[in-house]
Design an enzyme around this catalytic site. Structure first.
Site, short mmCIF file in Angstrom:
data_model
loop_
_atom_site.label_atom_id
_atom_site.label_comp_id
_atom_site.label_asym_id
_atom_site.label_seq_id
_atom_site.Cartn_x
_atom_site.Cartn_y
_atom_site.Cartn_z
N HIS A 17 0.84 -1.20 0.00
CA HIS A 17 0.00 0.00 0.00
C HIS A 17 0.88 1.26 0.00
O HIS A 17 0.59 2.22 -0.72
CB HIS A 17 -0.87 0.05 1.26
CG HIS A 17 -1.89 -1.03 1.38
ND1 HIS A 17 -2.03 -1.80 2.51
CD2 HIS A 17 -2.85 -1.47 0.52
CE1 HIS A 17 -3.03 -2.66 2.35
NE2 HIS A 17 -3.53 -2.50 1.14
N LYS A 41 -17.64 -6.33 7.24
CA LYS A 41 -16.39 -7.01 7.59
C LYS A 41 -16.12 -6.83 9.08
O LYS A 41 -16.56 -5.85 9.67
CB LYS A 41 -15.22 -6.39 6.80
CG LYS A 41 -15.13 -6.87 5.36
CD LYS A 41 -13.80 -6.42 4.76
CE LYS A 41 -13.66 -6.83 3.31
NZ LYS A 41 -12.40 -6.31 2.72
N ARG A 90 -2.32 -6.45 -8.60
CA ARG A 90 -1.23 -7.35 -8.24
C ARG A 90 -1.10 -8.49 -9.23
O ARG A 90 -0.01 -8.89 -9.59
CB ARG A 90 -1.47 -7.93 -6.83
CG ARG A 90 -1.10 -6.99 -5.74
CD ARG A 90 -1.71 -7.41 -4.45
NE ARG A 90 -3.16 -7.28 -4.49
CZ ARG A 90 -3.95 -7.37 -3.44
NH1 ARG A 90 -3.44 -7.63 -2.27
NH2 ARG A 90 -5.24 -7.21 -3.55
N SER A 128 -2.99 -7.56 2.98
CA SER A 128 -3.27 -7.44 4.41
C SER A 128 -3.66 -8.80 4.98
O SER A 128 -3.35 -9.11 6.14
CB SER A 128 -4.41 -6.44 4.66
OG SER A 128 -4.05 -5.17 4.18
P1 ADP Z 1 -9.63 -3.72 -0.69
O1 ADP Z 1 -10.41 -4.41 0.38
O2 ADP Z 1 -10.32 -2.55 -1.31
O3 ADP Z 1 -8.97 -4.61 -1.72
P2 ADP Z 1 -6.99 -3.36 0.38
O4 ADP Z 1 -6.62 -2.60 1.59
O5 ADP Z 1 -6.74 -4.83 0.39
O6 ADP Z 1 -8.49 -3.02 0.16
O7 ADP Z 1 -6.27 -2.76 -0.91
C1 ADP Z 1 -6.44 -1.42 -1.27
C2 ADP Z 1 -5.82 -1.20 -2.63
O8 ADP Z 1 -4.43 -1.46 -2.56
C3 ADP Z 1 -6.35 -2.09 -3.75
O9 ADP Z 1 -6.38 -1.35 -4.94
C4 ADP Z 1 -5.32 -3.19 -3.83
O10 ADP Z 1 -5.27 -3.76 -5.12
C5 ADP Z 1 -4.06 -2.40 -3.54
N1 ADP Z 1 -3.01 -3.25 -2.98
C6 ADP Z 1 -3.11 -4.11 -1.95
N2 ADP Z 1 -1.95 -4.76 -1.74
C7 ADP Z 1 -1.09 -4.29 -2.68
C8 ADP Z 1 0.27 -4.59 -3.02
N3 ADP Z 1 0.95 -5.52 -2.36
N4 ADP Z 1 0.83 -3.91 -4.04
C9 ADP Z 1 0.11 -2.98 -4.71
N5 ADP Z 1 -1.17 -2.69 -4.48
C10 ADP Z 1 -1.77 -3.32 -3.47
#
Ligand code: ADP
Length: 159
Positions: A17, A41, A90, A128
């Site tokens: 992130h 959630k 990803r 996450s």
């Molecule tokens: P969501 O529940 O909306 O997927 P996340 O917190 O998991 O929320 O992810 C938020 C954003 O960050 C999404 O666009 C996701 O694709 C991106 N993201 C998550 N992990 C990574 C990573 N390792 N590298 C790049 N982008 C990421």
């Protein structure tokens, strides 16, 4: 002025992130990192905790703001007068769902575009969910999240 929203759950924020935030902040004038309040959630960290961790980790990037939001993202974008939504891709598995959402959002509001950034190779595996899974077994998460967050994450599983 180009104002963008980078939405997500950030439960917890990872290096993946943060990489997205640093890169996006270079592309736009103002970046709102929008933390989703999702009552469906059951998050590990409260909304206040997620906002404060993100604030701490991005305090040196002047054009980044951390906020929380509830409801439809596209409505939130209208409210904030943002014309760009940033999402990370990803793998191919992210693509289908993300494309559908982006297309839906454009039908609802054609003023707002979605910009996809390809994840940096070193964080392509990282989510996450992985962090929570490893931390729940007391595994090493130092490759996944910044140092100051590590103890806070472990603490959640000691409670
Ligand atoms: P969501 O529940 O909306 O997927 P996340 O917190 O998991 O929320 O992810 C938020 C954003 O960050 C999404 O666009 C996701 O694709 C991106 N993201 C998550 N992990 C990574 C990573 N390792 N590298 C790049 N982008 C990421």
């Amino acid at each position: 002025m180009r104002r963008a929203i980078y939405p997500g759950s950030f439960d917890p924020v990872t290096y993946g992130h943060l990489d997205m935030i640093v890169r996006s902040a270079k592309i736009v004038d103002e970046l709102i990192v929008a933390v989703l309040i999702n009552s469906a959630k059951n998050p590990l960290f409260s909304i206040e905790e997620r906002v404060s961790m993100l604030e701490e980790m991005t305090k040196d990037i002047p054009n980044v703001k951390i906020q929380s939001f509830e409801g439809l993202l596209i409505e939130y974008a209208r409210e904030k007068e943002a014309n760009l939504i940033i999402r990370g891709l990803r793998a191919v598995t992210d693509f289908e769902y993300e494309l559908q959402i982006a297309q839906t959002n454009r039908i609802v509001n054609s003023q707002v575009d979605t910009l996809f950034l390809a994840t940096s190779l070193e964080y392509a595996y990282l989510s996450s969910t992985i962090v929570r899974e490893v931390a729940s077994y007391g595994g090493d998460i130092s490759h996944f999240v910044p140092g100051p967050l590590i103890e806070r994450i472990y603490a959640k599983y000691k409670q």
